[in-house]
Structure formats: C-alpha cells, structure tokens
Motif scaffolding. Structure first.
Motif, short mmCIF file in Angstrom:
data_model
loop_
_atom_site.label_atom_id
_atom_site.label_comp_id
_atom_site.label_asym_id
_atom_site.label_seq_id
_atom_site.Cartn_x
_atom_site.Cartn_y
_atom_site.Cartn_z
N GLY A 143 3.35 49.61 37.47
CA GLY A 143 3.40 50.87 36.73
C GLY A 143 4.22 51.92 37.46
N HIS A 144 4.69 51.60 38.67
CA HIS A 144 5.61 52.45 39.42
C HIS A 144 6.82 51.59 39.76
N PRO A 145 8.00 52.20 39.94
CA PRO A 145 9.12 51.39 40.42
C PRO A 145 8.79 50.91 41.83
N ALA A 175 4.80 67.89 44.59
CA ALA A 175 5.89 68.12 43.63
C ALA A 175 5.88 67.02 42.57
N HIS A 176 5.62 65.79 42.99
CA HIS A 176 5.54 64.67 42.05
C HIS A 176 4.38 64.87 41.07
N GLU A 177 3.21 65.21 41.60
CA GLU A 177 2.05 65.39 40.70
C GLU A 177 2.27 66.58 39.76
N LEU A 178 2.95 67.63 40.27
CA LEU A 178 3.30 68.76 39.41
C LEU A 178 4.17 68.30 38.24
N GLY A 179 5.05 67.32 38.53
CA GLY A 179 5.89 66.76 37.47
C GLY A 179 5.05 66.18 36.35
N HIS A 180 3.98 65.46 36.73
CA HIS A 180 3.09 64.90 35.70
C HIS A 180 2.43 66.02 34.90
N GLN A 181 2.06 67.11 35.62
CA GLN A 181 1.42 68.23 34.93
C GLN A 181 2.41 68.89 33.96
N ILE A 218 7.99 56.78 33.19
CA ILE A 218 7.39 58.09 33.48
C ILE A 218 7.52 58.41 34.96
N GLU A 219 7.27 57.42 35.82
CA GLU A 219 7.31 57.67 37.26
C GLU A 219 8.73 57.97 37.75
N ARG A 220 9.72 57.27 37.18
CA ARG A 220 11.11 57.55 37.56
C ARG A 220 11.47 58.99 37.25
ZN LIG Z 1 3.22 59.50 39.53
#
Ligand SMILES: [Zn+2]
Length: 386
Positions: A363-365, A238-244, A318-320
C-alpha cells in the motif's frame, strides 16, 4: 549520487531475509485458513455446530449469535499457533519487538474480545438481511458497511485504539512548535498531534493520520519521536499533513465503498450457487443459514484475492502524491530522504521487493523508490553553486 539501494543503517541481507520470512508466513496463514474453512464446511461440521448450538438455545435470536461466536472462537484458536510463531516469534528473532509472550497474548485476547463484540452482532445482522432481502442484500450490506466505516473512523481513535496503547498530547514543546509551524506553512489548522507508546508492541517507527470530524488527529509513535532527528520528524509530519489536506480518509472510504459494493455483488452471484451445489456435503441448504459462514468466507477470500491488488495500487498512488506534497512543503529533499532511510533501517524494510509482492501487498511504494524520489527532488532543487 548514491544508488537508492545504498541506505545507511539498513542491513539489506537481513531485511531481505525478514521480508521472505513474512511472505512465507502470509502464504502459510492463507493456506491454513482456506484449509480450515474447507474442513469446517465440508463433512457437515459447520451445520452440526449450528444444530448443537440450537439444542442449547432453540430460539434463533440466541442460536444465531451463539453459532457465530463459536465459529469465530474456533477460527481464533486454530490460527493462534501460527500467529505466535509467524508473527510474534519472527518479530522477536529479527529484533523488531521487545514485547513479552504474556504481553503479546494479552493483546491477542483483547483483540478476540473486541472482535467478538463487533463481529457477532454485525454478522448475525448481515445474515438476517441475506434471509429477508434475497435479491438486494448485497447492496444493502455494502451501503451499511460504508456507513459503519464512517462511524468507525470517527470512533476508532477514541474508543478502540486506546484499548491497546496509551495516547498523550505531545509532551515536547519544541516538537509541538515545529509541527504547528509546518501546519501554518501548509495553510491548514493542524489536527491534534498525539504520542503513542507503540514501543509496547514494536520497535518499528510509525505515524498515521486517523479519525474523522472532531476526532481527527496525527499520531506519532514513541519509537519515532525518540529516535528521529527534528528534521526527520518534520518530514513525517509533513507527510501526514498531506493526508489531512487531501482528505485521504474520505478517499479511502469512497474507494473502499466502491470496491466493497463490487465485492458484495460478486458474492451475491457466486455464493448461493456454491452453497446449493455443495449442500449434500455441507448439510447447509441456503446462504441465509449462518452455518454457510465458512463457505461464504471462502468466496470472500477468493474475491479478496482479486481486489487486493486494486486496493494496494490505490494506496500507492495516494502515498506517492503525499510524498510529493511533503517535499513541496518542506522544500528539503535531503532531509526527506534521510527520514525515509531512517524509516527503512528501523523497520527493516525490504528496499526493492519483488514486483508481484508489491502488486498484491504494498500500500506504499517500496522504500527505495520513495528515497529515490526525495533524492531526485533534492537534486532538482539544489541551490546553484551549493
Ligand atoms: Zn502515508
């Protein structure tokens, strides 16, 4: 409600030790590479190497790339002991890799080969641009880098990543079906999903969205697929889909392009005066001479020190947002928190690193923040009476 630091399966003291060790290695590596560049530039060593190469290959067409290759080889060799001790040995000591010394060295050699193939022609071409366009080389090189970034993003998953690892379509039908269902819920045709044998290099779980156009794909590591529960894999997907869905690769290319243009302009203002002022010691008269490479490297390192926090902050933002997307899509805060906990435990993540470290490098929280956000979502969306 448990505090965010209460992460099942994570040995916090060990994670802190690991994170301090890595920071020490990073600082030592930075100090070493600055000292090496200063040593190489000073005392005319870089200029002497350039002349030695010219004696063998007098034509600039050959001498320029030969010098760049020699300088890159020198930097690789001189950095190897620290990458072995501070990289490979540390990972082994903390139980984060099972890779043998031989396998590690093989990867390093492949990296060197790939680096030379890409770096030598590009660096040589960059110096030709600096010589021919003394006023606007910075803009031309920044623009060229963006174009190359787009091409590299498209080609990397099919040409570069397979040099180091094996990629195969998800062999597990059940997982593939769950992922397709998630994609339908997100309302996007899901990119291809691949399994990667990352356990060759590391025990850490990993997942990423990569590629552009016809090569875009979600990649899940075997270390993740084999050890996460189906709900935890859903959280990651689901997270990677968010990036897509958000087109984050384009955002990163755009942001990188803007930052790179500013950095190139700064180098244009800073490097030529530095080369002129140190000419007596270095034997290099202009920036257009390839032998100015170590000095240019020092200038770029100093600029990188300023741009690194901006890049990290952009990544964290972006990650948040992507975590929020994943929570909205799965509607399961508890499972997403469990995903983050598993991620933390298996990669020995420092749950709450010192603020300056986050500012410069993350680059990530920090994982504790991501877990807290997931738990807060779970609390806010708990079914009444449940
Ligand atoms: Zn990510």
């Amino acid at each position: 409600m448990p505090t965010p630091l209460d992460i099942p399966g994570l040995d916090v003291a060990k994670a802190k030790r690991y994170s301090r060790t890595r920071l020490a290695v990073l600082l030592a590596g930075t100090g070493w590479s600055v000292a090496r560049s200063a040593w190489f530039a000073g005392g005319g060593r870089s200029a002497r190497l350039r002349r030695a190469v010219e004696e063998v290959a007098p034509e600039r067409r050959l001498a320029a790339p030969a010098y760049v290759a020699a300088a890159a080889g020198f930097s690789w060799v001189s950095g190897l002991p620290l990458s072995y001790l501070g990289g490979h040995r540390v990972e082994r000591r903390f139980g984060l890799t099972k890779q043998s010394d031989r396998g590690w060295l093989g990867d390093q050699l492949k990296g060197l080969g790939l680096g030379l193939v890409l770096q030598v022609p590009l660096t040589t071409a960059a110096f030709a641009v600096i010589r021919r366009r003394p006023r606007d080389w910075w803009a031309l090189l920044a623009g060229g880098t963006v174009v190359l970034g787009v091409v590299a993003s498209n080609l990397a998953p099919v040409l570069i990543l397979p040099l180091f690892n094996r990629f195969e379509p998800l062999p597990d039908r059940a997982v593939a079906d769950r992922i397709r269902a998630l994609g339908e819920r997100a309302g996007v045709p899901i990119a291809d999903v691949f399994r990667m044998d990352m356990s060759r290099q590391t025990e850490k779980p990993n997942a990423f969205f990569t590629g552009l156009g016809n090569t875009k794909r979600i990649v899940l590591s075997d270390t993740l697929l084999d050890r996460f529960t189906p709900e935890e894999v859903d959280g990651v997907v689901a997270h990677e889909l968010g990036h897509q869905v958000h087109g984050d690769i384009w955002r990163l290319i755009g942001f990188g392009g803007a930052l790179g243009t500013a950095a190139a302009y700064a180098a244009y203002r800073l490097a030529p005066p530095l080369v002129r002022r140190s000419a007596a010691r270095t034997g290099v008269l202009t920036l257009g001479d390839e032998a100015s490479l170590p000095l240019l490297g020092l200038v770029l390192a100093a600029i990188g020190f300023v741009t690194a926090p901006m890049q990290a902050a952009f990544g964290r933002a972006i990650e948040r947002r992507t975590d929020r997307f994943a929570l909205e899509l799965t509607r399961d805060g508890a499972a997403y928190a469990a995903t983050m906990e598993r991620l933390a435990a298996q990669s020995l993540a420092d749950p709450d690193p010192p603020a300056p470290v986050v500012f410069f490098l993350y680059g990530h929280p920090p994982i504790a923040e991501r877990i807290a956000a997931a738990r807060a979502f779970a609390a806010a969306h708990a079914a009444p009476g449940a």
